[in-house]
Design a protein around this motif. Structure first.
Motif, PDB file in Angstrom:
ATOM      1  N   MET A   1     -18.161  12.868 -32.836  1.00 52.01           N
ATOM      2  CA  MET A   1     -19.684  12.875 -33.216  1.00 52.01           C
ATOM      3  C   MET A   1     -19.596  11.606 -33.792  1.00 52.01           C
ATOM      4  SD  MET A   1     -20.983  16.729 -33.743  1.00 52.01           S
ATOM      5  CE  MET A   1     -19.233  17.273 -34.200  1.00 52.01           C
ATOM      6  N   ASP A   2     -20.824  11.078 -33.863  1.00 51.34           N
ATOM      7  CA  ASP A   2     -21.233   9.745 -34.934  1.00 51.34           C
ATOM      8  C   ASP A   2     -21.279  10.405 -36.283  1.00 51.34           C
ATOM      9  OD1 ASP A   2     -22.442   7.844 -36.250  1.00 51.34           O
ATOM     10  OD2 ASP A   2     -22.909   6.775 -34.363  1.00 51.34           O
ATOM     11  N   TRP A   3     -20.497   9.643 -37.205  1.00 50.52           N
ATOM     12  CA  TRP A   3     -20.572  10.155 -38.655  1.00 50.52           C
ATOM     13  C   TRP A   3     -21.949   9.703 -39.212  1.00 50.52           C
ATOM     14  CZ3 TRP A   3     -19.612  13.436 -42.219  1.00 50.52           C
ATOM     15  CH2 TRP A   3     -19.788  12.913 -43.545  1.00 50.52           C
ATOM     16  N   ASP A   4     -22.584   8.742 -38.894  1.00 54.52           N
ATOM     17  CA  ASP A   4     -23.780   8.357 -39.431  1.00 54.52           C
ATOM     18  C   ASP A   4     -24.842   9.282 -39.085  1.00 54.52           C
ATOM     19  OD1 ASP A   4     -23.005   6.129 -40.643  1.00 54.52           O
ATOM     20  OD2 ASP A   4     -23.471   4.649 -38.902  1.00 54.52           O
ATOM     21  N   LYS A   5     -24.767   9.803 -37.927  1.00 52.82           N
ATOM     22  CA  LYS A   5     -25.676  10.912 -37.461  1.00 52.82           C
ATOM     23  C   LYS A   5     -25.562  12.019 -38.214  1.00 52.82           C
ATOM     24  CE  LYS A   5     -26.944   9.030 -32.763  1.00 52.82           C
ATOM     25  NZ  LYS A   5     -26.119   8.098 -32.814  1.00 52.82           N
ATOM     26  N   LEU A   6     -24.109  12.460 -38.472  1.00 50.29           N
ATOM     27  CA  LEU A   6     -23.686  13.574 -39.282  1.00 50.29           C
ATOM     28  C   LEU A   6     -24.152  13.637 -40.688  1.00 50.29           C
ATOM     29  CD1 LEU A   6     -20.228  14.504 -37.890  1.00 50.29           C
ATOM     30  CD2 LEU A   6     -22.140  15.690 -37.185  1.00 50.29           C
ATOM     31  N   ARG A   7     -24.099  12.433 -41.250  1.00 47.64           N
ATOM     32  CA  ARG A   7     -24.530  12.157 -42.529  1.00 47.64           C
ATOM     33  C   ARG A   7     -25.933  12.473 -42.901  1.00 47.64           C
ATOM     34  NH1 ARG A   7     -26.043   7.516 -45.408  1.00 47.64           N
ATOM     35  NH2 ARG A   7     -25.894   6.216 -43.222  1.00 47.64           N
ATOM     36  N   ILE A   8     -26.608  11.971 -41.865  1.00 45.43           N
ATOM     37  CA  ILE A   8     -28.077  12.007 -41.786  1.00 45.43           C
ATOM     38  C   ILE A   8     -28.395  13.769 -41.552  1.00 45.43           C
ATOM     39  CG2 ILE A   8     -30.309  11.450 -40.586  1.00 45.43           C
ATOM     40  CD1 ILE A   8     -29.043   8.658 -40.086  1.00 45.43           C
ATOM     41  N   PHE A   9     -27.894  14.016 -40.644  1.00 49.15           N
ATOM     42  CA  PHE A   9     -28.016  15.610 -40.642  1.00 49.15           C
ATOM     43  C   PHE A   9     -27.642  16.468 -41.603  1.00 49.15           C
ATOM     44  CE2 PHE A   9     -25.695  19.601 -40.090  1.00 49.15           C
ATOM     45  CZ  PHE A   9     -26.654  20.391 -39.437  1.00 49.15           C
ATOM     46  N   HIS A  10     -26.679  16.223 -42.350  1.00 51.68           N
ATOM     47  CA  HIS A  10     -26.289  16.769 -43.719  1.00 51.68           C
ATOM     48  C   HIS A  10     -27.645  16.671 -44.603  1.00 51.68           C
ATOM     49  CE1 HIS A  10     -23.764  18.642 -46.495  1.00 51.68           C
ATOM     50  NE2 HIS A  10     -24.114  17.688 -47.328  1.00 51.68           N
ATOM     51  N   ALA A  11     -27.913  15.510 -44.838  1.00 52.10           N
ATOM     52  CA  ALA A  11     -28.905  15.285 -45.873  1.00 52.10           C
ATOM     53  C   ALA A  11     -30.198  16.097 -45.417  1.00 52.10           C
ATOM     54  CB  ALA A  11     -29.162  13.865 -46.076  1.00 52.10           C
ATOM     55  N   VAL A  12     -30.654  16.194 -44.237  1.00 52.77           N
ATOM     56  CA  VAL A  12     -31.841  16.829 -43.820  1.00 52.77           C
ATOM     57  C   VAL A  12     -31.490  18.137 -44.137  1.00 52.77           C
ATOM     58  CG1 VAL A  12     -33.099  17.359 -41.827  1.00 52.77           C
ATOM     59  CG2 VAL A  12     -32.388  14.999 -42.104  1.00 52.77           C
ATOM     60  N   ALA A  13     -30.393  18.708 -43.409  1.00 54.80           N
ATOM     61  CA  ALA A  13     -30.092  20.240 -43.828  1.00 54.80           C
ATOM     62  C   ALA A  13     -30.328  20.634 -45.304  1.00 54.80           C
ATOM     63  CB  ALA A  13     -28.713  20.542 -43.242  1.00 54.80           C
ATOM     64  N   ASP A  14     -29.624  19.645 -46.091  1.00 52.69           N
ATOM     65  CA  ASP A  14     -29.303  20.014 -47.499  1.00 52.69           C
ATOM     66  C   ASP A  14     -30.835  19.795 -48.250  1.00 52.69           C
ATOM     67  OD1 ASP A  14     -27.983  20.397 -50.151  1.00 52.69           O
ATOM     68  OD2 ASP A  14     -28.457  18.248 -50.496  1.00 52.69           O
ATOM     69  N   LYS A  15     -32.004  19.020 -47.685  1.00 51.87           N
ATOM     70  CA  LYS A  15     -33.102  18.951 -48.419  1.00 51.87           C
ATOM     71  C   LYS A  15     -33.955  19.718 -47.835  1.00 51.87           C
ATOM     72  CE  LYS A  15     -31.739  16.018 -51.539  1.00 51.87           C
ATOM     73  NZ  LYS A  15     -31.376  16.335 -53.017  1.00 51.87           N
ATOM     74  N   GLY A  16     -33.750  20.185 -46.590  1.00 49.89           N
ATOM     75  CA  GLY A  16     -34.723  20.969 -45.668  1.00 49.89           C
ATOM     76  C   GLY A  16     -36.085  19.934 -45.407  1.00 49.89           C
ATOM     77  N   SER A  17     -35.911  18.782 -45.354  1.00 53.15           N
ATOM     78  CA  SER A  17     -37.282  17.845 -45.091  1.00 53.15           C
ATOM     79  C   SER A  17     -36.641  16.503 -44.632  1.00 53.15           C
ATOM     80  CB  SER A  17     -38.080  17.744 -46.440  1.00 53.15           C
ATOM     81  OG  SER A  17     -38.904  16.736 -46.314  1.00 53.15           O
ATOM     82  N   LEU A  18     -37.398  16.163 -43.834  1.00 55.21           N
ATOM     83  CA  LEU A  18     -37.048  14.831 -43.214  1.00 55.21           C
ATOM     84  C   LEU A  18     -37.470  13.786 -44.147  1.00 55.21           C
ATOM     85  CD1 LEU A  18     -38.537  14.858 -39.570  1.00 55.21           C
ATOM     86  CD2 LEU A  18     -36.243  14.819 -40.136  1.00 55.21           C
ATOM     87  N   THR A  19     -38.484  14.103 -44.812  1.00 53.53           N
ATOM     88  CA  THR A  19     -38.896  12.868 -45.887  1.00 53.53           C
ATOM     89  C   THR A  19     -37.990  12.816 -47.045  1.00 53.53           C
ATOM     90  OG1 THR A  19     -41.266  13.313 -45.186  1.00 53.53           O
ATOM     91  CG2 THR A  19     -40.991  12.363 -47.394  1.00 53.53           C
ATOM     92  N   HIS A  20     -37.660  13.780 -47.456  1.00 55.28           N
ATOM     93  CA  HIS A  20     -36.743  14.181 -48.807  1.00 55.28           C
ATOM     94  C   HIS A  20     -35.406  13.522 -48.494  1.00 55.28           C
ATOM     95  CE1 HIS A  20     -39.328  17.480 -50.583  1.00 55.28           C
ATOM     96  NE2 HIS A  20     -39.926  16.228 -50.908  1.00 55.28           N
ATOM     97  N   ALA A  21     -35.038  13.778 -47.247  1.00 58.90           N
ATOM     98  CA  ALA A  21     -33.712  13.226 -46.946  1.00 58.90           C
ATOM     99  C   ALA A  21     -33.752  11.751 -46.582  1.00 58.90           C
ATOM    100  CB  ALA A  21     -33.313  13.824 -45.528  1.00 58.90           C
ATOM    101  N   GLY A  22     -34.809  11.273 -46.211  1.00 61.03           N
ATOM    102  CA  GLY A  22     -35.061   9.678 -46.040  1.00 61.03           C
ATOM    103  C   GLY A  22     -35.186   8.890 -47.314  1.00 61.03           C
ATOM    104  N   ASP A  23     -35.701   9.791 -48.439  1.00 59.72           N
ATOM    105  CA  ASP A  23     -35.813   9.176 -49.680  1.00 59.72           C
ATOM    106  C   ASP A  23     -34.285   9.107 -50.296  1.00 59.72           C
ATOM    107  OD1 ASP A  23     -38.457   9.315 -49.690  1.00 59.72           O
ATOM    108  OD2 ASP A  23     -38.798  10.979 -50.930  1.00 59.72           O
ATOM    109  N   VAL A  24     -33.334  10.192 -49.874  1.00 57.99           N
ATOM    110  CA  VAL A  24     -32.217  10.166 -50.506  1.00 57.99           C
ATOM    111  C   VAL A  24     -31.275   8.847 -49.808  1.00 57.99           C
ATOM    112  CG1 VAL A  24     -29.903  11.201 -50.480  1.00 57.99           C
ATOM    113  CG2 VAL A  24     -32.065  12.551 -51.125  1.00 57.99           C
ATOM    114  N   LEU A  25     -31.516   8.827 -48.338  1.00 59.41           N
ATOM    115  CA  LEU A  25     -30.655   8.019 -47.636  1.00 59.41           C
ATOM    116  C   LEU A  25     -31.439   6.510 -47.643  1.00 59.41           C
ATOM    117  CD1 LEU A  25     -30.153  10.509 -44.540  1.00 59.41           C
ATOM    118  CD2 LEU A  25     -28.417   9.697 -46.529  1.00 59.41           C
ATOM    119  N   HIS A  26     -32.423   6.196 -48.136  1.00 61.84           N
ATOM    120  CA  HIS A  26     -33.076   5.028 -47.973  1.00 61.84           C
ATOM    121  C   HIS A  26     -33.517   4.796 -46.650  1.00 61.84           C
ATOM    122  CE1 HIS A  26     -32.310   4.704 -52.374  1.00 61.84           C
ATOM    123  NE2 HIS A  26     -31.165   4.897 -52.072  1.00 61.84           N
ATOM    124  N   LEU A  27     -34.033   5.653 -46.033  1.00 64.01           N
ATOM    125  CA  LEU A  27     -34.428   5.317 -44.339  1.00 64.01           C
ATOM    126  C   LEU A  27     -35.810   6.110 -44.382  1.00 64.01           C
ATOM    127  CD1 LEU A  27     -31.303   6.747 -42.699  1.00 64.01           C
ATOM    128  CD2 LEU A  27     -32.040   4.423 -42.950  1.00 64.01           C
TER     129      LEU A  27
END
Length: 297
Positions: A1-27
């Motif tokens: 599995m692609d680690w970049d995708k896993l990293r993004i998945f983890h942020a989304v799961a942790d924050k419960g939101s695409l927007t909040h995960a994007g803020d953390v990841l600067h995406l």
């Protein structure tokens, strides 16, 4: 599995939101959404239930999130070890201990540690629950019994006992009990027998409560018990290490005390060479040595 995708998945799961995960990841939200869709397609599963209030993990998503959590913890531990330089001690150190020991003994002494290592960031987690050190819920633990978890380095620091204390003011107003029978005119302050505490302390409280004590104040930690004692509410059951910092407290009924309670310092085997852990271990050992010398003087 692609680690970049896993990293993004983890942020989304942790924050419960695409927007909040994007803020953390600067995406952007759309970039995050595309990566999640790509990961779901590669695994051929749905990882999130989507609704108006946010995202909820599916059963498959929960399994993947458990795995990424462990990966993040391991990576954090590795990064911390890498950051330990040969000449400096800096970075975050997560220390867990009981509320009583942490507030009454450890926290007042941390000035000396920060003075020596100003680059340290101590995250002090005070709770009765035993955190899982091998799973990296904390880096170092100081507990009132020997840890049973595997793969830990353990060091016995000292033994303590629970004893009875009161203020001079309280005793001047209410008298000093000479025997347990005299407790009928006093108020007992202690932890409730049902709260999480060392067995020796709970046994002493049970023993005291078997007498005819008309008035009591029970609290769920020793810091609260101490507040009751220093405010002259009654006679409290407290660990003996408080007497060094509070010499104005008077010990009551010296023959009444708990059995010995061992105090252990523990940390994961993988942090054996961590300079932050070594610095904290040496600091605590030195403070215990000073405490013992003053106690014997």
């Amino acid at each position: 599995m692609d680690w970049d995708k896993l990293r993004i998945f983890h942020a989304v799961a942790d924050k419960g939101s695409l927007t909040h995960a994007g803020d953390v990841l600067h995406l952007s939200q759309s970039a995050v959404s595309r990566q999640i869709r790509a990961l779901e397609e590669s695994l051929n599963v749905t990882l999130f239930h989507r609704h108006a209030r946010g995202l909820i993990l599916t059963e498959q998503g929960e399994l993947l999130f458990d795995a990424t959590q462990q990966m993040v913890k391991r990576l954090d531990a590795t990064a911390a070890r890498i950051r330990d330089s040969e000449d400096e001690v800096f970075g975050e150190l997560r220390v867990t201990t009981t509320t009583g020991f942490g507030t009454l003994w450890l926290a007042p002494r941390l000035t000396a540690l920060y003075r020596k290592y100003p680059g340290l960031k101590i995250d002090l987690m005070l709770e009765e629950r035993v955190l899982d050190l091998p799973m990296r819920e904390a880096d170092v633990a100081i507990r009132m019994k020997e840890p049973s978890q595997a793969d830990l380095i353990r060091k016995r620091l000292m033994n303590i006992k629970m004893r009875l204390y009161a203020t001079v003011e309280y005793l001047a107003e209410n008298g000093t009990p000479a025997t347990m029978a005299d407790f009928h005119s006093h108020r007992l302050i202690c932890q409730h027998p049902g709260t999480a505490q060392v067995a020796a302390g709970a046994n002493l409280v049970q023993q005291l409560m078997s007498n005819d004590i008309p008035s009591m104040l029970t609290v769920n930690n020793y810091f609260g018990v101490l507040q009751g004692v220093i405010n002259h509410i009654g006679i409290g059951v407290l660990p003996d290490y408080i007497t060094e910092d509070l010499p104005h407290l008077v010990r009551v009924l010296p023959e009444v005390e708990s059995g010995e309670v061992p105090v252990f310092l523990a940390y994961p085997e993988e942090l054996r060479h961590s300079k932050r852990v070594a610095a904290f271990r040496e600091f605590v050992t030195e403070e215990i040595f000073k405490y013992r010398k003053r106690e014997q003087a």
